[in-house]
Structure formats: structure tokens, C-alpha cells
Write an enzyme that holds these catalytic residues in place. Sequence first.
Site, mmCIF file in Angstrom:
data_model
loop_
_atom_site.group_PDB
_atom_site.id
_atom_site.type_symbol
_atom_site.label_atom_id
_atom_site.label_comp_id
_atom_site.label_asym_id
_atom_site.label_seq_id
_atom_site.Cartn_x
_atom_site.Cartn_y
_atom_site.Cartn_z
ATOM 1 N N TYR A 116 -8.385 -7.124 13.005
ATOM 2 C CA TYR A 116 -7.256 -6.170 12.987
ATOM 3 C C TYR A 116 -6.900 -5.740 14.410
ATOM 4 O O TYR A 116 -5.719 -5.679 14.785
ATOM 5 C CB TYR A 116 -7.648 -4.968 12.115
ATOM 6 C CG TYR A 116 -6.751 -3.767 12.229
ATOM 7 C CD1 TYR A 116 -5.467 -3.763 11.686
ATOM 8 C CD2 TYR A 116 -7.197 -2.598 12.863
ATOM 9 C CE1 TYR A 116 -4.660 -2.640 11.776
ATOM 10 C CE2 TYR A 116 -6.398 -1.478 12.952
ATOM 11 C CZ TYR A 116 -5.125 -1.499 12.410
ATOM 12 O OH TYR A 116 -4.329 -0.378 12.509
ATOM 13 N N GLY B 103 -17.445 -4.609 11.767
ATOM 14 C CA GLY B 103 -16.138 -4.477 12.419
ATOM 15 C C GLY B 103 -15.856 -3.067 12.914
ATOM 16 O O GLY B 103 -14.837 -2.821 13.552
ATOM 17 N N THR C 37 0.840 -1.214 0.000
ATOM 18 C CA THR C 37 0.000 0.000 0.000
ATOM 19 C C THR C 37 0.867 1.254 0.000
ATOM 20 O O THR C 37 0.380 2.346 -0.269
ATOM 21 C CB THR C 37 -0.931 0.056 1.234
ATOM 22 O OG1 THR C 37 -0.125 -0.016 2.426
ATOM 23 C CG2 THR C 37 -1.931 -1.083 1.237
ATOM 24 N N GLY C 38 2.143 1.091 0.313
ATOM 25 C CA GLY C 38 3.054 2.238 0.300
ATOM 26 C C GLY C 38 3.428 2.623 -1.123
ATOM 27 O O GLY C 38 3.171 1.869 -2.070
HETATM 28 P P1 NAD Z 1 -0.044 2.661 5.132
HETATM 29 O O1 NAD Z 1 -0.820 1.570 4.476
HETATM 30 O O2 NAD Z 1 0.114 3.958 4.436
HETATM 31 O O3 NAD Z 1 1.396 2.136 5.555
HETATM 32 C C1 NAD Z 1 1.680 0.783 5.804
HETATM 33 C C2 NAD Z 1 2.958 0.450 5.057
HETATM 34 O O4 NAD Z 1 3.318 -0.895 5.349
HETATM 35 C C3 NAD Z 1 2.800 0.553 3.544
HETATM 36 O O5 NAD Z 1 3.867 1.314 3.018
HETATM 37 C C4 NAD Z 1 2.849 -0.893 3.068
HETATM 38 O O6 NAD Z 1 3.372 -1.025 1.763
HETATM 39 C C5 NAD Z 1 3.703 -1.534 4.138
HETATM 40 N N1 NAD Z 1 3.448 -2.961 4.304
HETATM 41 C C6 NAD Z 1 2.241 -3.571 4.454
HETATM 42 N N2 NAD Z 1 2.403 -4.891 4.565
HETATM 43 C C7 NAD Z 1 3.732 -5.132 4.496
HETATM 44 C C8 NAD Z 1 4.531 -6.310 4.545
HETATM 45 N N3 NAD Z 1 3.971 -7.505 4.676
HETATM 46 N N4 NAD Z 1 5.876 -6.180 4.442
HETATM 47 C C9 NAD Z 1 6.443 -4.961 4.306
HETATM 48 N N5 NAD Z 1 5.750 -3.813 4.230
HETATM 49 C C10 NAD Z 1 4.410 -3.898 4.333
HETATM 50 O O7 NAD Z 1 -0.725 2.872 6.560
HETATM 51 P P2 NAD Z 1 -0.482 3.985 7.678
HETATM 52 O O8 NAD Z 1 -1.766 4.708 7.847
HETATM 53 O O9 NAD Z 1 0.763 4.748 7.407
HETATM 54 O O10 NAD Z 1 -0.288 3.068 8.955
HETATM 55 C C11 NAD Z 1 0.982 2.807 9.522
HETATM 56 C C12 NAD Z 1 0.827 2.058 10.828
HETATM 57 O O11 NAD Z 1 0.045 2.815 11.745
HETATM 58 C C13 NAD Z 1 0.138 0.696 10.701
HETATM 59 O O12 NAD Z 1 0.840 -0.209 11.530
HETATM 60 C C14 NAD Z 1 -1.253 0.922 11.247
HETATM 61 O O13 NAD Z 1 -1.776 -0.241 11.836
HETATM 62 C C15 NAD Z 1 -0.973 1.998 12.291
HETATM 63 N N6 NAD Z 1 -2.173 2.836 12.549
HETATM 64 C C16 NAD Z 1 -2.582 3.743 11.627
HETATM 65 C C17 NAD Z 1 -3.687 4.538 11.901
HETATM 66 C C18 NAD Z 1 -4.169 5.584 10.925
HETATM 67 O O14 NAD Z 1 -5.087 6.336 11.262
HETATM 68 N N7 NAD Z 1 -3.605 5.684 9.727
HETATM 69 C C19 NAD Z 1 -4.392 4.367 13.101
HETATM 70 C C20 NAD Z 1 -3.942 3.414 14.011
HETATM 71 C C21 NAD Z 1 -2.810 2.658 13.734
#
Ligand code: NAD
Length: 310
Positions: A141, A267, A35-36
Site C-alpha cells: 500500500y 506490514g 467501501t464507501g
Molecule cells: P474509505 O475507504 O472510507 O474511502 C475510500 C473511498 O474510495 C470509498 O468510498 C470507496 O468506495 C472508494 N473506492 C475504492 N476503490 C475505488 C475504485 N476502484 N473506484 C472508485 N471508488 C473507489 O477510506 P478513507 O479513510 O476515507 O480514505 C480516503 C483516502 O485517504 C484514501 O486514498 C487513503 O489512502 C487516504 N488515507 C487515509 C488515511 C486514514 O487514516 N483514513 C490515512 C492515510 C491516507
Amino acid sequence: MKVMVTGGAGFIGSNLVDRLLTEGHQVVVVDNLSTGRRENLNPDATFYQQDIRDETLEVIFAKEGIEAIFHLAAQMDVRKSVADPVYDARVNILGTINILQSGMKHGLKKFVYASTGGAVYGEPRFMPVTEDHPINPDCQYGISKHTVEHYLYVYNRLQGLNWTALRYPNVFGPRQNPHGEAGVVAIFIQLLSGGKQCTIFGDGSKTRDYVYIDDVVQANITALDRGDNACYNLGWGTPVSDFTIFDTVRRVLGPDDEPRYEDVRAGEIFHICLDAGKIREQLGWVPTVSLEDGVARTIEWYRRTGGVGR
Ligand code: NAD
């Protein structure tokens, strides 16, 4: 310090990488780009396109000599966790254990974990929710994210790893991807900028606690050498409704627009806001960017860059 950011091509991780580099740290990014986005990668960081579940992850730890890790890579879509809990657990639990095993073999000292305040507590019994509120995730999750906190506790007890779990609220700001299911600020900005109608799931009264990205990055920076072996909520402690988010974006981008309403999705909890008193008292962290300011900054970024392309 030499640090690793998993998920460093994602929304929160890439903003954190930029800040760590500004602070003079050497940064290694591990991300599988699921997703990055490559555009988010800072050229001054060393990038490995790598899945955290892959056994060869250890090679990176062996080569780079990582002292601290910010672990943000995750399957972070609530609906996907409900639809495919095996995938969710593989990435969020087994992937994290793989990091812990690899890191501990090669001198990892500190683990800063992106946990979630929005999904581990379930439907709150009281608000704002404190860290000692019962843990009752309403979705897979939430279970997988919380499970890692137990592992961190055990790695500290058995192997001396220091950790900090930051239980994030709803984070918003530049680089948030509007094409997924999460990130309602990004989604509304994208839709209203394109003259499209927004959908609110429920009647608009569901609430969340919204914190701007720079404040969440600051909490991570604070946790690098402090707050060991503890969980901390991040948040304002104020519930903000879906309609308020829509209205805050609409005031800037489309004053005449009205949302469409659809059924709430499985959920999802109805209300949450997080008491961040513990991190304020122990580490001095407080959120600083108001919702209005944060939305204005995000819209400004969107106008300047065109937002996140598909
Ligand atoms: P995002 O999807 O932008 O970032 C997640 C990143 O992890 C992406 O770059 C993706 O490519 C990478 N990734 C996913 N699976 C992977 C794997 N198997 N191996 C290597 N890389 C992998 O999401 P975000 O919003 O930046 O979230 C980042 C973190 O913060 C996550 O752990 C999420 O659970 C946590 N979080 C986010 C929020 C929010 O509001 N965005 C709230 C609570 C917790």
C-alpha cells in the site's frame, strides 16, 4: 469552481464533499461504493457510481468540465495490500493513471492527492518525520500510494498539471468505517459502545499520529489553489500509542474495560509521527482539534446516528 472528489462516498471524501459544497463549489463525486456508503453521499453533489479503473471515466470528465480533483478513492487497507498486491496496484496506481489521462484530455488544472505519511516512510529513522525523510514503504500500500506522487511530478513536467500531495496521518472522526481493519478510533468506539472487548495488536505501545477529520478537510481546502507541486505532511508531530487511544475512548464509554492483546500484523510499522512544519510555514495549516475533543465529537456523532451500519 467545478471539482471532482473521487472516493466521495467514503469517510474522508464525504466530509470533504460537504465542506466544498458549503464553500460554494460544484461537486462531482466518483465512487464505486466498494467501501464507501450511499448514506454518506451529499444530495447536492452529482454522483457517478463508477470505478476509477474504468475507461469510461473519461466520459465524466468530458461532460462535466472538471477544473480540479481531490483524489481519495483507493484501496486503503494495509493488510489487503499485503495479501493482494495486484489488486492494490490496479486500484491505486492504474486507477490513478486512468484519472490523470482522462482529466488531462479535458482541461484538468489541479490535482490534490490523498497520500499517506503513515505508510510511505517505513519505520522512521527519526521522528517527527519530515518530508525529506527517506521513502521506504514497509507494505505494498505504501509503495502504490507513493508511486502516484512520481506520476504527479511527471504530469506537471510534461503537461503542466498542478498538484499537491497531502501525506495524511491517521485520520479519525464521524463516518469512519469500523468494520474494516483500519480506523482504530472507530473500531474501539463501536466495540466499547456494544459492551465488547477491544483487541490491541502488539503490546499497546505502537504509536501513530492522529488528526481529526475537520483538520484534514481544511488542509484539502487550502490545497485547492495553493501549495502547487509539493508534498506536505499533515500531523501533530506527536506519537500517540494504541493504548492511549483505547484509554481515551474507554474513559468515555467503558471505564472498567480491559483490552486483549494479539500479535502485531504483517506490514505494520511500530512508530510514526509526522512533522507538519512545511505546510504550517508555507500554507498556514495547523491541526486544531485535540485527540480528546476529536474522540468526544466522534462518540457524540456515534450516539446520535448509531454509527456506520454494516
Ligand atoms: P474509505 O475507504 O472510507 O474511502 C475510500 C473511498 O474510495 C470509498 O468510498 C470507496 O468506495 C472508494 N473506492 C475504492 N476503490 C475505488 C475504485 N476502484 N473506484 C472508485 N471508488 C473507489 O477510506 P478513507 O479513510 O476515507 O480514505 C480516503 C483516502 O485517504 C484514501 O486514498 C487513503 O489512502 C487516504 N488515507 C487515509 C488515511 C486514514 O487514516 N483514513 C490515512 C492515510 C491516507
